[in-house]
Design an enzyme around this catalytic site. Structure first.
Site, PDB file in Angstrom:
ATOM      1  CB  SER A  32       1.829   7.595   0.571  1.00 39.38           C
ATOM      2  OG  SER A  32       0.950   6.934  -0.588  1.00 39.38           O
ATOM      3  N   GLY A  33       2.879   8.365  -2.443  1.00 43.98           N
ATOM      4  CA  GLY A  33       2.516   9.254  -3.632  1.00 43.98           C
ATOM      5  C   GLY A  33       1.365   9.607  -4.292  1.00 43.98           C
TER       6      GLY A  33
ATOM      7  CB  VAL B 107       3.440  13.183  14.777  1.00 39.72           C
ATOM      8  CG1 VAL B 107       4.628  13.069  13.844  1.00 39.72           C
ATOM      9  CG2 VAL B 107       2.659  11.651  14.442  1.00 39.72           C
TER      10      VAL B 107
ATOM     11  CG  LEU C 153       4.136   4.031   1.700  1.00 42.22           C
ATOM     12  CD1 LEU C 153       2.413   3.959   1.546  1.00 42.22           C
ATOM     13  CD2 LEU C 153       4.496   3.271   2.742  1.00 42.22           C
TER      14      LEU C 153
ATOM     15  CG  ASN D   8      -6.970  14.038  11.994  1.00 39.01           C
ATOM     16  OD1 ASN D   8      -5.931  13.488  12.061  1.00 39.01           O
ATOM     17  ND2 ASN D   8      -7.935  13.496  11.017  1.00 39.01           N
ATOM     18  N   GLY D   9      -4.172  16.288  12.158  1.00 37.14           N
ATOM     19  CA  GLY D   9      -3.477  16.502  11.076  1.00 37.14           C
ATOM     20  C   GLY D   9      -2.097  17.312  11.253  1.00 37.14           C
ATOM     21  CD  GLU D  10       1.597  16.128  11.842  1.00 36.13           C
ATOM     22  OE1 GLU D  10       2.248  17.323  12.007  1.00 36.13           O
ATOM     23  OE2 GLU D  10       1.552  15.163  12.616  1.00 36.13           O
TER      24      GLU D  10
ATOM     25  CB  CYS E  23      -5.503  13.147  16.658  1.00 30.22           C
ATOM     26  SG  CYS E  23      -3.718  13.399  17.025  1.00 30.22           S
TER      27      CYS E  23
END
Length: 614
Positions: free
Chosen positions: A377-378, A53, A263, A77-79, A2
Site C-alpha cells: 500500500s502507498g 507469512v 492496492l 509482530n512484523g517483518e 501477528c
C-alpha cells in the site's frame, strides 16, 4: 503479521494465572488466525496469535531458544526486510538456524547483540523478548510506528499488547477515560497524540523507542529519531537516489511465502508501487500481479471535485491496469455495508476512528483477504514528500496549530459546557502543538521559509502519519490481512525529510522529486496526476443513514454520549441544509456525514466498552 500480549509481575506467581493469559491472547485472534501460543513462568507471561507469512510450518510463537543456561522467549509482530543479510552475518559469527522465518533471525540477533540489535533492523515490528538470565523483558517498536505497542505500568506489574483490547482483558486494566482521553477523542482525534493510549491506564511505546522492564522499573530510550541533516545533492542526483531507494524497498517487501497483491487507486503512489512490483515479478518470473481498488455505489453520479479530491479514481485505475497488465479486482460497496461496518471498525481500533474511511477500508481488506494474505500500500508518501494541500497554503503554514486542526474551535463548540470546562480543548490542542514544534531540529542558517517547511514535514511525519498507519494496521489486521507500506522505509524517510523544499517540489509540483525519480516507471499522465486521497462515498444515502441514526441516539435520551456533547447544537447541524454537504466543511478532514458517523462510533464505544469517565 501477528498479535501479542502478556505481562510481567514481580509480586505474584503467574503460573497460577494462565486463564488470564489465555483470555488476553484470545482477543487478538483476528490479528493471527493461523495459530495460537502461550508461554508462562513465575514472573513473565507471553501470548501470541500468528498470521503465517514466512515459513508457515516453523515460525510458531512464543519462540523459545536456550544458550548457556539462559532462556530467551520472543513474541513478535512484523517483518524484517533485511532478514537474509542479518542471517548471513549471524551465521558467519557461528549462529545456527532451524527455520527460514524472520522471527528466528530477530531472536538470534538479540542473543548475539543484545538490545542494540534493533539498530540493525530494517522493517516494521513490535516485539517483547524475555531474557531469563538478565530477568528482564526487552521491548521495541519500529522507527516509524507501523506496528502498534500499548502498555500499562502499575506497581510491580507491566502489562502490554498489540491492541488495547488485549490489555483491557486483564483484570487490572479498567476502561477508564480522563480529561486527556476525552480531549484526544473530541479535539485531537482521529490524529491521536503519539504515546497517548486514550484510556487512563494505557500508554503507547513511541516509534523508534525500546525499553527494558526489570525489578527496578521500566527504562525507556530512543534508538532512532528523525534528525535534520544538510542535503548537498543536485535535483538530478536526488531524483536518482529517491528512485533507487524506493525500488530497493519495494523489492525487499515483495518477499512472501503466501499470495501477495497491491492496492491500486490510479494515483501516483499506488501506481508507482504497482509498476515496480510488476517489473520485479517479470524480472524474477513470478507471474502476474493482482491489484485491488475500492469504490462506492453511484459515486460516479455524486462525485464533486474539491481541493482534497480533485478527480475520481476509476478512469485512472483502468489506465494503469491496462498499461501494466495486472489481474484487477474492483470492490464496490453500498451505503448499508458502510454504515453496518462502523461498529466493527470501532471495535478494531478499540475507540472511535475515521468513520466511513475506516469502515470501508475494513470491508475492502476483508475482500482482499479472500484472494491474498499480504498487500502493498502507498501510505505515507504525502506526509513524507509534501503532497497534501496544507503544505502549499499560507494559512495552514502560518496557523500556529496543526493544519488538520484549523477547525478545533468548531469542534470544541460541540462539547457540553461541563466537558469543555473540564478538558479545556483549545488549550489542550495548543499544548500538543507546542510540544510537537519543540521537537523539531533546525539547521544553522535556515531561513524562515525553510524552517516552516521543515516544521510542516515533521508534524506530518510524526503526528498525522501515525493516524493513517494505525488505521491501516487495525483495519487490515482485523481480518487477518498483512499490509506493507514501502514509503515508510526509514532510509527513505530520513533521506527525503532532509531534501530542501525547492528540490522536493522540483518542476514546481507537489511531490515533484518523487515524480522525477519515477520517470520511466509510469506513463506521463499518471506520473503528473494531481493528488487524490483514499476515496470516500459521495452518495447522499450515506448522509441520510448516519444522520437518521444519530438523531435516534439524540432522541433516545439514555445514551452515555449525551452528557458529553452539546445536544442542541448537534441536533441543529444534523437537521440543517449544511449537513447535506460532502465537502470538508467541518474542518479539514471531517464532512457532515463523517461527523455524524464519528459521533455514532463514540456512542458505540462508550456503550460497548462500558467506558467510565472520571
Amino acid at each position: 503479521m501477528c498479535g501479542f500480549t502478556g505481562w510481567i509481575d514481580w509480586t505474584a506467581d503467574l503460573t497460577k494465572q494462565s486463564i488470564i493469559l489465555e483470555n488476553m491472547t484470545a482477543t487478538l485472534a483476528n490479528r493471527g488466525p493461523d495459530a495460537s501460543g502461550t508461554w508462562i513462568s513465575p514472573h513473565c507471561a507471553l501470548g501470541h496469535r500468528r498470521l503465517s507469512v514466512i515459513d508457515p510450518a516453523n515460525g510458531a510463537q512464543p519462540m523459545v531458544r536456550t544458550a548457556d543456561d539462559d532462556t530467551y522467549v520472543l513474541v513478535y509482530n512484523g517483518e524484517l526486510y533485511n532478514a537474509p543479510e542479518l542471517k548471513r552475518e549471524l551465521e558467519s559469527r557461528g549462529r545456527r538456524f532451524t527455520t527460514t522465518c524472520d522471527t528466528e533471525v530477530l531472536l538470534v540477533a538479540y542473543m548475539e547483540w543484545g538490545p542494540s540489535c534493533v539498530e540493525r533492523f530494517n522493517g516494521i515490528f513490535a516485539f517483547a523478548l524475555w531474557d531469563s538470565r538478565e530477568e528482564h523483558l526487552f521491548i521495541a517498536r519500529d522507527r516509524l510506528g507501523v506496528k502498534p505497542f500499548f502498555f500499562s505500568r502499575q506497581l510491580g506489574r507491566f502489562i502490554f499488547g498489540s491492541e488495547p483490547k488485549a490489555l483491557l482483558a486483564h483484570p487490572a486494566v479498567k476502561p477508564e477515560v480522563g480529561p486527556e482521553g476525552l480531549a484526544e477523542i473530541f479535539i485531537v482525534g482521529p490524529a491521536r497524540t503519539p504515546g497517548v493510549g486514550v484510556y487512563r491506564d494505557l500508554t503507547e511505546l513511541l516509534p523508534g523507542q525500546c525499553a527494558t522492564v526489570n525489578r527496578a522499573g521500566v527504562h525507556v530510550s530512543h534508538y532512532w529519531k528523525l534528525e535534520s541533516r544538510p542535503h548537498a545533492e543536485t535535483v538530478d542526483e536526488t531524483a536518482r537516489t529517491v528512485g533507487a531507494l524506493l525500488k530497493d524497498t519495494v523489492e525487499r517487501q515483495l518477499v512472501s511465502d503466501v499470495p501477495l497483491c497491491t492496492l491500486l487507486s490510479g494515483g501516483l503512489d499506488s501506481s508507482a508501487l504497482t509498476a515496480l512490483a510488476v517489473n520485479y515479478y517479470k524480472e524474477t518470473g513470478q507471474g502476474t500481479v493482482h491489484t485491488f481498488s475500492v469504490d462506492y455505489v453511484d459515486n460516479d453520479k455524486h462525485f464533486k471535485s474539491h481541493a482534497f479530491q480533485p478527480n475520481a479514481d476509476a478512469p485512472w485505475i483502468e489506465r494503469m491496469t491496462s498499461h501494466l497488465g495486472t489481474i484487477h479486482h474492483a470492490m464496490v460497496f453500498d451505503t448499508p455495508e458502510l454504515v453496518g461496518a462502523l461498529h466493527e471498525a470501532m471495535t478494531a481500533r478499540d475507540m472511535p476512528g475515521m468513520a466511513d474511511v475506516d469502515s470501508s477500508l475494513l470491508l475492502f481488506c476483508r475482500e482482499i483477504k479472500k484472494e491474498a494474505t499480504v498487500a502493498i500500500s502507498g501510505e505515507a508518501a504525502d506526509e513524507i514528500f509534501g503532497g497534501y494541500p496544507w503544505f502549499h497554503r499560507e494559512d495552514a503554514l502560518n496557523a500556529g496549530t496543526f493544519p488538520w486542526s484549523l477547525a478545533a474551535g468548531m469542534r470544541a463548540d460541540l462539547l457540553s459546557q461541563d466537558v469543555a470546562a473540564w478538558i479545556r480543548p483549545l488549550e489542550y490542542i495548543g499544548d500538543r502543538y507546542l510540544d510537537a514544534v519543540a521537537e523539531v531540529q533546525h539547521l544553522p542558517g535556515e531561513d524562515e521559509n525553510t524552517r516552516k517547511m521543515r516544521q510542516m514535514s515533521y508534524l506530518n511525519i510524526t503526528r498525522f502519519m501515525p493516524t493513517l498507519l494505525d488505521r491501516k494496521d487495525r483495519m487490515s489486521m482485523a481480518v487477518g490481512l498483512e499490509v506493507r507500506v514501502p514509503f515508510c522505509d526509514h532510509r527513505l524517510v530520513e533521506y527525503v525529510y532532509n531534501i530542501p523544499w525547492a528540490v522536493k517540489t522540483a518542476g514546481d509540483r507537489e511531490k515533484g522529486i518523487l515524480r522525477k525519480g519515477l520517470e520511466g516507471v509510469l506513463p506521463h499522465d499518471v506520473l503528473y496526476r494531481k493528488k487524490s486521497p483514499y476515496p470516500k462515498t459521495h452518495n447522499p444515502n450515506y448522509l441520510n443513514a448516519v444522520r437518521t441514526r444519530l438523531l435516534d441516539v439524540l432522541n433516545e435520551g439514555t445514551s452515555p454520549l449525551l452528557p458529553l456533547i452539546n445536544v442542541k447544537k448537534i441536533r441543529q447541524l444534523a437537521e440543517s441544509e449544511a449537513a447535506s454537504s460532502n465537502l470538508p466543511w467541518f474542518g479539514q478532514l471531517m464532512s457532515g456525514p463523517q461527523l455524524f458517523a464519528y459521533l455514532l462510533q463514540v456512542d458505540m464505544w462508550l456503550r460497548d466498552y462500558k467506558v467510565s469517565i472520571r
